[in-house]
Design an enzyme around this catalytic site. Structure first.
Site, PDB file in Angstrom:
ATOM      1  N   ASP A  53      13.153 -10.662  -2.661  1.00  0.00           N
ATOM      2  CA  ASP A  53      11.519 -10.645  -3.338  1.00  0.00           C
ATOM      3  C   ASP A  53      10.826 -12.027  -2.870  1.00  0.00           C
ATOM      4  O   ASP A  53      11.374 -13.131  -3.532  1.00  0.00           O
ATOM      5  CB  ASP A  53      11.859 -10.831  -5.020  1.00  0.00           C
ATOM      6  N   GLY A  78      -2.275  -1.106  -3.262  1.00  0.00           N
ATOM      7  CA  GLY A  78      -2.349   0.235  -2.991  1.00  0.00           C
ATOM      8  C   GLY A  78      -3.847   0.432  -2.762  1.00  0.00           C
ATOM      9  O   GLY A  78      -4.634  -0.321  -2.491  1.00  0.00           O
ATOM     10  N   CYS A 119     -11.718  -6.032   1.207  1.00  0.00           N
ATOM     11  CA  CYS A 119     -11.992  -6.173  -0.272  1.00  0.00           C
ATOM     12  C   CYS A 119     -12.492  -7.727  -0.669  1.00  0.00           C
ATOM     13  O   CYS A 119     -12.877  -7.903  -1.726  1.00  0.00           O
ATOM     14  CB  CYS A 119     -10.600  -5.859  -0.971  1.00  0.00           C
ATOM     15  N   TYR A 148      -7.370  -8.000  -6.730  1.00  0.00           N
ATOM     16  CA  TYR A 148      -6.874  -7.826  -5.428  1.00  0.00           C
ATOM     17  C   TYR A 148      -7.965  -8.714  -4.224  1.00  0.00           C
ATOM     18  O   TYR A 148      -7.333  -9.483  -3.422  1.00  0.00           O
ATOM     19  CB  TYR A 148      -6.835  -6.325  -5.040  1.00  0.00           C
ATOM     20  N   ASN A 177      -9.295  -0.312   5.654  1.00  0.00           N
ATOM     21  CA  ASN A 177      -8.589   0.723   5.538  1.00  0.00           C
ATOM     22  C   ASN A 177      -7.922   1.182   6.680  1.00  0.00           C
ATOM     23  O   ASN A 177      -8.253   1.875   7.550  1.00  0.00           O
ATOM     24  CB  ASN A 177      -9.447   2.274   5.067  1.00  0.00           C
ATOM     25  N   GLU A 190      -1.535   5.566  -2.784  1.00  0.00           N
ATOM     26  CA  GLU A 190      -1.934   6.019  -1.653  1.00  0.00           C
ATOM     27  C   GLU A 190      -3.418   5.784  -1.539  1.00  0.00           C
ATOM     28  O   GLU A 190      -4.276   5.723  -2.539  1.00  0.00           O
ATOM     29  CB  GLU A 190      -1.672   7.502  -1.544  1.00  0.00           C
ATOM     30  N   LYS A 191      -4.038   5.677  -0.291  1.00  0.00           N
ATOM     31  CA  LYS A 191      -5.549   5.632   0.227  1.00  0.00           C
ATOM     32  C   LYS A 191      -6.068   6.744   0.662  1.00  0.00           C
ATOM     33  O   LYS A 191      -5.256   7.753   0.900  1.00  0.00           O
ATOM     34  CB  LYS A 191      -5.524   4.571   1.109  1.00  0.00           C
ATOM     35  N   ALA A 192      -7.297   6.799   0.801  1.00  0.00           N
ATOM     36  CA  ALA A 192      -8.240   8.323   1.080  1.00  0.00           C
ATOM     37  C   ALA A 192      -7.639   9.195   1.999  1.00  0.00           C
ATOM     38  O   ALA A 192      -7.093  10.236   1.733  1.00  0.00           O
ATOM     39  CB  ALA A 192      -9.569   7.716   0.925  1.00  0.00           C
ATOM     40  N   THR A 220     -19.255   5.856   1.265  1.00  0.00           N
ATOM     41  CA  THR A 220     -18.779   5.602   2.862  1.00  0.00           C
ATOM     42  C   THR A 220     -17.847   4.537   3.102  1.00  0.00           C
ATOM     43  O   THR A 220     -17.699   3.617   2.326  1.00  0.00           O
ATOM     44  CB  THR A 220     -20.140   5.345   3.434  1.00  0.00           C
TER      45      THR A 220
HETATM   46  P1  NAD Z   1       2.546  -1.243   1.889  1.00  0.00           P
HETATM   47  O1  NAD Z   1       2.360  -1.145   0.358  1.00  0.00           O
HETATM   48  O2  NAD Z   1       2.946  -0.059   2.634  1.00  0.00           O
HETATM   49  O3  NAD Z   1       3.289  -2.535   2.347  1.00  0.00           O
HETATM   50  C1  NAD Z   1       3.461  -3.856   1.531  1.00  0.00           C
HETATM   51  C2  NAD Z   1       4.921  -4.000   1.337  1.00  0.00           C
HETATM   52  O4  NAD Z   1       5.243  -5.195   0.698  1.00  0.00           O
HETATM   53  C3  NAD Z   1       5.742  -3.095   0.597  1.00  0.00           C
HETATM   54  O5  NAD Z   1       6.928  -2.344   1.258  1.00  0.00           O
HETATM   55  C4  NAD Z   1       6.191  -3.726  -0.339  1.00  0.00           C
HETATM   56  O6  NAD Z   1       7.569  -3.302  -1.056  1.00  0.00           O
HETATM   57  C5  NAD Z   1       6.385  -5.005  -0.062  1.00  0.00           C
HETATM   58  N1  NAD Z   1       6.438  -6.102  -1.102  1.00  0.00           N
HETATM   59  C6  NAD Z   1       5.456  -6.020  -2.244  1.00  0.00           C
HETATM   60  N2  NAD Z   1       6.049  -7.154  -2.977  1.00  0.00           N
HETATM   61  C7  NAD Z   1       7.004  -7.876  -2.235  1.00  0.00           C
HETATM   62  C8  NAD Z   1       7.585  -8.933  -2.876  1.00  0.00           C
HETATM   63  N3  NAD Z   1       7.572  -9.452  -3.791  1.00  0.00           N
HETATM   64  N4  NAD Z   1       8.603  -9.210  -1.842  1.00  0.00           N
HETATM   65  C9  NAD Z   1       8.814  -8.711  -0.497  1.00  0.00           C
HETATM   66  N5  NAD Z   1       7.974  -7.451  -0.102  1.00  0.00           N
HETATM   67  C10 NAD Z   1       7.168  -7.214  -1.165  1.00  0.00           C
HETATM   68  O7  NAD Z   1       0.923  -1.883   2.281  1.00  0.00           O
HETATM   69  P2  NAD Z   1       0.333  -1.764   3.806  1.00  0.00           P
HETATM   70  O8  NAD Z   1      -0.390  -0.750   4.011  1.00  0.00           O
HETATM   71  O9  NAD Z   1       1.464  -1.884   4.766  1.00  0.00           O
HETATM   72  O10 NAD Z   1      -0.376  -3.322   3.952  1.00  0.00           O
HETATM   73  C11 NAD Z   1       0.386  -4.399   4.409  1.00  0.00           C
HETATM   74  C12 NAD Z   1      -0.632  -5.481   4.236  1.00  0.00           C
HETATM   75  O11 NAD Z   1      -2.024  -5.269   4.530  1.00  0.00           O
HETATM   76  C13 NAD Z   1      -0.837  -6.001   2.705  1.00  0.00           C
HETATM   77  O12 NAD Z   1      -1.110  -7.363   2.542  1.00  0.00           O
HETATM   78  C14 NAD Z   1      -2.303  -5.296   2.501  1.00  0.00           C
HETATM   79  O13 NAD Z   1      -2.895  -6.116   1.312  1.00  0.00           O
HETATM   80  C15 NAD Z   1      -2.868  -5.665   3.641  1.00  0.00           C
HETATM   81  N6  NAD Z   1      -4.151  -4.553   3.785  1.00  0.00           N
HETATM   82  C16 NAD Z   1      -3.561  -3.003   4.008  1.00  0.00           C
HETATM   83  C17 NAD Z   1      -4.796  -2.172   4.030  1.00  0.00           C
HETATM   84  C18 NAD Z   1      -4.594  -0.898   4.403  1.00  0.00           C
HETATM   85  O14 NAD Z   1      -5.389   0.130   4.521  1.00  0.00           O
HETATM   86  N7  NAD Z   1      -3.256  -0.188   4.328  1.00  0.00           N
HETATM   87  C19 NAD Z   1      -6.439  -2.682   4.090  1.00  0.00           C
HETATM   88  C20 NAD Z   1      -6.415  -3.974   3.874  1.00  0.00           C
HETATM   89  C21 NAD Z   1      -5.337  -4.955   3.828  1.00  0.00           C
END
Ligand code: NAD
Length: 332
Positions: A53, A78, A119, A148, A177, A190-192, A220
């Protein structure tokens, strides 16, 4: 000597792909996530895999120990449905980002990547569907997504000040995204792109011929395929780009157009039911890629249709092969 690289959030979508990419390139990798390892989307025995953690400071030091470079993807996050209803949980990721920066500094890591988000951009710049694309300076004066977005903006600033005050080389990308295989496609985070793929598959398999769409479908967004994300993150990490930079596609579509694409891939035409009181986020958002093109001579360019075909195929396979056709109808 081979670099030893830490990837946090390695059990998640982007982190899992990044571990795969780094291993392929010959890096030594430590992969860390809070989830038990059987729940990781991708897990590689060649990496050193740890369940920790990272809100806890001592765990961040354990994770970072001995590592040269750190890619920090861990966050409690998420899609819109999750972040609008879990603002405090999203903000608690500040513990991960604070403690990881402190650990990176104290173990002598030489470079640190932070995954920020579109965001952070000001809400007042995103009130119409014909958004011309957000430029990096549009994050200020600050009016980010509540919860967020504020946390991401704050952590961006921390990266900047750790660089200025402590000499830790930080790199920050603002993801727009990201989608692709091996991501979340159900359960509420999940996202869109994944949610719409799942709903279309479900409608197709159940024969319901109907799909629920959040909002009026005119809002959009742009969507970046995972391969572009991995390339961009590594290019930024290797560069001398010290200020936050957009990492996103400039191919802006409405949610209705995204549904059109998925229907076409699935070979169905569904009746659309619009849920107007669903969490929506901003009205229009896309990435202005002037800066990344100037600095890297590159921008994310996988066509949405091409990336969605791969994503749809993977989600279809997960649903059909994991759950079996009959149970899928009850599952969702
Ligand atoms: P994801 O939720 O699939 O992966 C994030 C991981 O972090 C998860 O596996 C979760 O278990 C882990 N996590 C959460 N709390 C934790 C903790 N306390 N200790 C250790 N691990 C922890 O998300 P993702 O889509 O892979 O996103 C990765 C990064 O990119 C994030 O920081 C997210 O904010 C950023 N991001 C993603 C998107 C997107 O569209 N996917 C867009 C903007 C920013």
């Amino acid at each position: 000597m081979t670099k030893f690289v830490l990837v946090t959030g390695a059990g998640g979508f982007i982190g899992g792909h990044m571990v795969a990419s780094l291993l392929q390139q010959g890096y030594r990798v430590r992969a860390v996530d809070i989830k038990p390892q059987w729940q990781w989307y991708q897990r590689f025995p060649e990496a050193e895999n740890l369940t920790l953690d990272l809100r806890e400071k001592t765990n961040c030091y354990q994770a970072a120990n001995g590592c040269d470079w750190i890619y920090n993807f861990a966050a409690d996050m998420g899609g819109m449905g999750f972040i609008e209803n879990n603002k405090a949980l999203c903000m608690l990721s500040v513990l991960i980002n604070t403690h990881m920066l402190m650990a990176a500094r104290d173990v002598g890591a030489t470079r640190y990547f932070f995954s920020s988000s579109a965001c952070v951009y000001a809400g007042y710049k995103q009130k119409t569907t014909d958004n011309p694309g957000l430029k990096e300076e549009d994050a200020y004066p600050a009016d980010p997504e509540d919860g967020y977005g504020w946390e991401k903006l704050f952590s961006e600033r921390m990266c900047r000040h750790f660089r200025e005050d402590f000499g830790l080389e930080t790199r920050v990308a603002r993801f727009h995204n990201v989608y692709g295989p091996h991501g979340t496609f159900d359960g509420g985070r999940e996202k869109a792109p994944a949610a719409i793929s799942r709903k279309v598959i479900q409608a197709k398999l159940s024969g319901s011929n109907e799909i629920e769409i959040w909002g009026d479908g005119l809002q959009t967004r742009s969507f970046m395929y995972i391969d572009d994300c991995l390339h961009g993150v590594q290019a930024i990490m290797h560069s001398d780009i010290r200020e936050p930079i957009n990492l996103g596609s400039a191919e802006m579509v409405s949610i209705n157009q995204l549904v059109d694409i998925v229907e076409e891939i699935a070979g169905v035409h569904l009746k659309r039911r619009y849920k107007l009181d669903a969490p929506l986020g901003v009205r229009g958002r896309s990435s202005d890629n002037t800066l990344i093109k100037k600095l890297l001579g590159w921008e994310p360019s996988t066509p949405l249709r091409e990336g969605m075909e791969k994503t749809y195929a993977w989600i279809y396979d997960q649903i059909v092969n994991t759950s079996g056709k009959d149970s899928v109808v009850n599952l969702y």
